[in-house]
Enzyme design. Structure first.
Site, mmCIF file in Angstrom:
data_model
loop_
_atom_site.group_PDB
_atom_site.id
_atom_site.type_symbol
_atom_site.label_atom_id
_atom_site.label_comp_id
_atom_site.label_asym_id
_atom_site.label_seq_id
_atom_site.Cartn_x
_atom_site.Cartn_y
_atom_site.Cartn_z
ATOM 1 N N LYS A 108 -3.763 -0.171 -8.469
ATOM 2 C CA LYS A 108 -3.674 -1.624 -8.627
ATOM 3 C C LYS A 108 -4.254 -2.083 -9.962
ATOM 4 O O LYS A 108 -5.282 -1.584 -10.404
ATOM 5 C CB LYS A 108 -4.411 -2.288 -7.460
ATOM 6 C CG LYS A 108 -4.382 -3.798 -7.420
ATOM 7 C CD LYS A 108 -2.994 -4.391 -7.530
ATOM 8 C CE LYS A 108 -2.023 -3.900 -6.493
ATOM 9 N NZ LYS A 108 -0.629 -4.319 -6.762
ATOM 10 N N ASP A 129 -1.452 4.835 -6.281
ATOM 11 C CA ASP A 129 -0.038 4.613 -5.962
ATOM 12 C C ASP A 129 0.828 5.750 -6.467
ATOM 13 O O ASP A 129 1.887 6.020 -5.917
ATOM 14 C CB ASP A 129 0.416 3.280 -6.558
ATOM 15 C CG ASP A 129 -0.265 2.143 -5.826
ATOM 16 O OD1 ASP A 129 0.275 1.662 -4.835
ATOM 17 O OD2 ASP A 129 -1.389 1.793 -6.213
ATOM 18 N N GLY A 135 0.859 -1.180 0.000
ATOM 19 C CA GLY A 135 0.000 0.000 0.000
ATOM 20 C C GLY A 135 0.895 1.229 0.000
ATOM 21 O O GLY A 135 1.834 1.305 0.817
HETATM 22 O O1 MRU Z 1 0.797 -3.847 -4.577
HETATM 23 P P1 MRU Z 1 0.202 -3.084 -3.441
HETATM 24 O O2 MRU Z 1 -0.757 -3.867 -2.611
HETATM 25 O O3 MRU Z 1 1.244 -2.369 -2.634
HETATM 26 O O4 MRU Z 1 -0.616 -1.991 -4.198
HETATM 27 C C1 MRU Z 1 -0.891 -0.783 -3.679
HETATM 28 C C2 MRU Z 1 -2.300 -0.718 -3.331
HETATM 29 O O5 MRU Z 1 -2.648 -1.165 -2.273
HETATM 30 C C3 MRU Z 1 -3.283 -0.183 -4.193
HETATM 31 O O6 MRU Z 1 -2.976 0.002 -5.495
HETATM 32 C C4 MRU Z 1 -4.090 0.866 -3.499
HETATM 33 O O7 MRU Z 1 -5.264 0.991 -4.146
HETATM 34 C C5 MRU Z 1 -3.381 2.186 -3.359
HETATM 35 S S1 MRU Z 1 -2.471 2.329 -1.891
HETATM 36 C C6 MRU Z 1 -3.544 3.192 -0.815
#
Ligand code: MRU
Length: 350
Positions: free
Chosen positions: A249, A238, A46
């Site tokens: 994601k 992200d 995250g």
């Molecule tokens: O691969 P991750 O689990 O680190 O991905 C990031 C995310 O959790 C998501 O894309 C999320 O929607 C944004 S982070 C608040």
């Protein structure tokens, strides 16, 4: 509140997100290298959460240094910054947090602080990054609650919750804010193949809060939208480019296209630390490609025939024209994003 990450003396403690929801196990990292490994292997994930983890990792790394002079300490510090920066490429919060730690360190060196004082200031800066993230999530949750109808069935993708931040969440912060504002909210959580952040983490943390949550597989959203069963989409981010294009994601783009087809508002919720004005548009955002094993295997069991080729991009980019608004701790910003996001930062500096 959920214990995503915490500092206990010279140790960073984090809940192992690979094991939730079946096991609540805590990983204790006592070196920067252990924190870097935890980020890389998704013990913690995250965007805001990995920024906080990197800052805490740098702080404990430098705390453990045997250097007696600031020059040696600085050399070690910048090496650890490189290590942290090499863990994951897409979420800009990681680089934002490392930059903040670097600025703090440089400011201490500038005024001639001792080794111990430099260690103390890094501890303090990491703690600030943690606390500010919680405050930002709460503030954006309150702003975001205003775009949620009195009764709403909200679709979210991945996990942009307390587990993805220092606490409270971004997209789930909006949902929590709406619930706290007395709105009738139910949530549809995309399972989010291949890592299943939605099925495992979003459902787990929302149910802990008593928020009604229904898990769907990633290919169900279109059919449910067509049946009129979704009122609003809120996702996290992200990295948001200067023009509002948003990396989130993998699968988010598909949801945004579906939402547009069905005239359902699609919102992105993220703190300013996720907005990267130095990246002009989505085409310049580096997209992490993760291990094929995340796709070929499920809980250790092979799903695909040996020899089948696999792609595993962890993120996609949703173009700005599909986004109804970007919800931040400074308010809800709308198109044209090039101007409104720049203004968001100027507002922050007041
Ligand atoms: O691969 P991750 O689990 O680190 O991905 C990031 C995310 O959790 C998501 O894309 C999320 O929607 C944004 S982070 C608040």
């Amino acid at each position: 509140m959920l214990p995503t990450i915490a500092r206990e003396s010279h140790v960073v403690v984090m809940v192992d997100q690979r094991k939730l929801p079946t096991k609540e196990v805590y990983v204790r990292c006592s070196t920067a290298a252990e924190v870097a490994r935890a980020i890389k292997t998704m013990v913690i994930r995250g965007a805001p959460a990995i920024g906080v983890a990197a800052a805490m990792g740098l702080a404990i790394g430098i705390r453990g240094s045997k250097a007696t002079g600031t020059q040696k300490l600085a050399a070690e510090f910048y090496k650890l910054c490189e290590l942290m920066a090499s863990t994951r490429p897409t979420a800009v919060n990681l680089f934002w947090a490392i930059d903040r730690m670097k600025r703090s360190f440089a400011a201490g060196v500038e005024v001639g602080e001792s080794v111990d004082q430099l260690k103390d200031r890094l501890d303090l800066e990491a703690a600030r990054i943690h606390d500010e993230d919680v405050a930002s999530c709460r503030a954006l949750g309150a702003f975001g609650a205003c775009v949620v109808p009195r009764e709403a069935r909200i679709l979210t993708h991945c996990n942009a919750g307390a587990l993805a931040t220092a606490g409270y969440g971004t997209a789930l912060g909006v949902i929590r804010g709406a619930v706290e504002a007395g709105k009738q909210v139910t949530v549809l959580a995309d399972e989010t193949r291949p890592f299943l952040q939605g099925a495992r983490l979003t459902a787990w943390e929302l149910l802990r809060d008593g928020i009604e949550t229904t898990v769907i597989t990633d290919n169900m959203a279109g059919a449910l939208m067509r049946q009129g069963l979704i009122d609003l989409v809120v996702v996290g981010a992200d990295r948001i480019a200067a023009n509002g294009d948003t990396a989130n994601k993998i699968g988010t783009y598909t949801v945004a296209v579906l939402a547009r087809e069905h005239q359902i508002p699609f919102y992105v919720a993220a703190p300013l630390s996720t907005i990267d004005l130095r990246t002009p548009d989505g085409s310049k955002i580096p997209i992490e490609e993760r291990s094929p094993k995340e796709v070929t295997h499920l809980a250790g069991t092979r799903l695909t025939p040996a020899g089948a080729q696999v792609r595993n991009p962890a993120f996609d980019v949703t173009p700005n024209h599909l986004i109804a608004g970007i919800i931040t701790e400074r308010g809800v910003f709308r198109a044209p994003y090039l101007e409104s996001l720049k203004a968001a930062f100027e507002l922050a500096e007041v």
